[in-house]
Scaffold this motif. Sequence first.
Motif: not given
Length: 247
Positions: A13-20, A51-54, A57-60
Amino acid sequence: MTEQPQTKKVFDSTTFRDKPVSFVRRSGRMTPSQIRAWEESRDDFVLDIKHGPAATSVADGEHGEPVEIFGRDAALVVEIGSGQGHQILHAAEAHPEKNFLAVEVFRAGLARTVLRAKEAGLENLRLAEVNAPELLEKYLPESSVSEIWVFFPDPWKKTRHHKRRLINEDFTRIASRVLAPGGVLRLGTDWEEYAEHMREVLDAAPDFERDFDGDWADRFDGRVLTAFENKGIAKGRAIRDLAYRRK
């Protein structure tokens, strides 16, 4: 005979990302032994990274200290896109004095790596199932890595997909953050246009300098000859190596 299902692509998912992202996840079939190794031994090798939302991803706020992860202070080598683990397994066996971290989002490849690492009794290898740039930027401390390996990344051949290439200006910023001064970024590809793109990007990066003479670096003697590289050679493609040192 029952027809075997084909490997399916699973888009992260790229919905929660600001980069591809630079990859497409694939849900490959695992053998019973790989499933067993994954269930029984993944906690010994795969880092528990929230993980973050994706999906990858790596959670903050997530971060890891290499000394705590490996239980010792040693040079750390990170391979991005470790695939089935052929390179990182060979390196970990050949250099027990170093720590190795394989970053991969293809779970079947991770399972194969876990299986072989368990059979080899490796204690200096860990795996991360996350998006590599986020691991380098968020999870690992500054100046904590001695080498980063990126061998045969997806070249994203079509022009409209070039924005998904891993090696870009932003990646050089992230890599320079995590590499120790004097650390090396090693690159390899069988796609000529991507090799030229990599060289152009790294030549322009203010924190890196060439660690080779001439147009291309010599083949990294620590890289095993994999089936993937052999396919490129068989198709008549030149294998291009690059090496850049963190100033």
